[in-house]
Scaffold this active site. Structure first.
Site, PDB file in Angstrom:
ATOM      1  N   GLN A  87       0.815  -1.213   0.000  1.00 43.23           N
ATOM      2  CA  GLN A  87       0.000   0.000   0.000  1.00 43.23           C
ATOM      3  C   GLN A  87       0.850   1.265   0.000  1.00 43.23           C
ATOM      4  O   GLN A  87       0.324   2.380  -0.007  1.00 43.23           O
ATOM      5  CB  GLN A  87      -0.917  -0.005   1.227  1.00 43.23           C
ATOM      6  CG  GLN A  87      -1.933  -1.139   1.216  1.00 43.23           C
ATOM      7  CD  GLN A  87      -2.760  -1.187   2.486  1.00 43.23           C
ATOM      8  OE1 GLN A  87      -2.907  -0.206   3.204  1.00 43.23           O
ATOM      9  NE2 GLN A  87      -3.302  -2.352   2.785  1.00 43.23           N
ATOM     10  N   HIS A 152      -1.274   0.223   5.548  1.00 43.97           N
ATOM     11  CA  HIS A 152      -1.925   1.174   6.455  1.00 43.97           C
ATOM     12  C   HIS A 152      -1.054   2.390   6.786  1.00 43.97           C
ATOM     13  O   HIS A 152      -0.806   2.706   7.933  1.00 43.97           O
ATOM     14  CB  HIS A 152      -2.355   0.474   7.741  1.00 43.97           C
ATOM     15  CG  HIS A 152      -3.443  -0.527   7.562  1.00 43.97           C
ATOM     16  ND1 HIS A 152      -4.096  -1.104   8.615  1.00 43.97           N
ATOM     17  CD2 HIS A 152      -3.983  -1.084   6.446  1.00 43.97           C
ATOM     18  CE1 HIS A 152      -5.003  -1.962   8.158  1.00 43.97           C
ATOM     19  NE2 HIS A 152      -4.939  -1.961   6.838  1.00 43.97           N
TER      20      HIS A 152
END
Length: 375
Positions: A87, A152
């Site tokens: 991510q 995250h």
């Protein structure tokens, strides 16, 4: 599977969507035509310049200036180095409120650390539109500590009406740091525009990174916006179930990972918010999840009935979700099936809504303009 399939639509109609018991209205007829206006490689965020041109970040570390009228695209050089994995990568891009006078652009991204670690950073730089490059790059904030893994980061950024800078710092899939005041992970951070500490932060007396923190107990925050009355709203991805829209208040603890309206992916249950009322409950929860990404609170007039509404992109739900606000209350008002993963939502200078399609899991990284049409 497309979100409007019979089974998923039935589930969406049945799910309780908010702490007040509101229900998802299911997919709605679109008051717009989605017109493709460009393609990017894993785009993540965008913002409009005052002249109507568009800045777009790509996760691999590229920043583009796009003329949305002609389609001409120019790469902006001298951007920071990014960690592009999982991510992680280039994140948000936001203009300083006085950009027309000072030329400051704010960028978030994942940067490398020691021992195969990484963390989010926010930098500001002056945008040179003659040489198409960034100048005077300054890193003004970092996640503490840097950790292993590539999930995250959060790193959405916004300016409030008072000119202060707000950053969503997600918990990096490490759970406990969201409650640890020796870390700024799992927190919402409030700073001056140069990264220094303003007066009034609730944990300033604890010093170090705790002095940056406005609220804690958050998971993965991928949307941040102020409403017309100055209230701060942030959405975040829940674990397995329980995506949230939160009204952010000074010093509040939103409970993760102690409470959540979802459960861990390995099947371990997490107590719901109502079992421990000392933690602030979300205003809306979504189970099944919408996987929220990108967020604006609409201030234009091009779409009847939308002014003052929140518009949230949906990844797994492949949707655009419209949220209606009533003071400190909110509910899902409409959900539009977009047939693809929506990563970013932005409002243009003329009130037109623009979307960025995700560049993962079959999505193609397209830029869409939503042209209004009668329903």
């Amino acid at each position: 599977m497309r979100f409007h399939s019979t089974l998923l639509l039935a589930a969406a109609l049945a799910v309780a969507c908010s702490s007040a018991g509101a229900q998802s209205p299911g997919t709605a007829a679109k008051p717009f035509n989605a017109v493709e206006a460009g393609r990017f490689d894993e785009p993540w965020a965008m913002t409009f310049l005052p002249d109507g041109r568009l800045l777009v970040t790509e996760k691999a570390g590229r920043l583009w200036l796009q003329d949305v009228t002609s389609g001409k695209r120019t790469r902006i050089e001298r951007v920071p180095d990014v960690v592009h994995a999982g991510q992680g990568g280039f994140g948000d891009v936001v203009l300083h409120p006085q950009f027309a006078q000072n030329g400051w652009v704010y960028l978030s991204y994942a940067e490398t650390g020691e021992g195969n670690t990484s963390g989010a950073a926010v930098a500001r730089a002056r945008l040179d539109l003659e040489d198409n490059e960034l100048e005077d790059l300054q890193v003004i904030w970092r996640q503490v500590p840097k950790v292993t893994g590539n999930g995250h980061y959060g790193h959405r950024i916004a300016f409030g009406g008072d000119g202060l800078l707000w950053i969503t710092s997600s918990e990096r899939q490490k759970f406990d740091p969201a409650q640890d005041m020796a870390s700024n992970l799992g927190k919402i951070v409030r700073l001056r525009d140069d990264g220094s500490l303003p007066e009034g932060n609730p944990f300033a007396g604890q010093g170090d990174v705790a002095a940056q923190v406005w609220s804690l107990g958050h998971r993965n925050m991928l949307g941040i916006a102020f409403d017309g009355d100055g209230r701060l709203w942030v959405h975040e991805m829940g674990p397995k179930g329980g995506d949230e829209l939160n009204l952010v208040e000074k010093g509040a603890n939103y409970g993760y990972p102690i409470v959540s309206n979802g459960d861990h992916y390995d099947g371990r249950p997490i107590p719901d918010h109502d079992t421990q009322p000392q933690y602030r409950a979300p205003v809306i929860t979504w189970t099944p999840v919408i996987s929220p990404a990108g967020f604006v609170i609409y201030s234009g007039d091009r779409y009847p009935g939308w002014k003052g509404s929140g518009l949230i992109g949906g990844l797994s739900s492949q949707s655009l979700v419209r949220v209606s606000f009533d003071g400190e209350r909110a509910r899902e008002a409409e959900r539009f099936d977009m047939g693809t993963r929506i990563r970013e939502v932005e409002q243009g200078p003329d009130g037109t809504i623009w979307l960025l399609e995700d560049g993962d899991k079959g999505a193609q990284g397209r830029l869409f303009r939503l042209d209004p049409q009668a329903r």
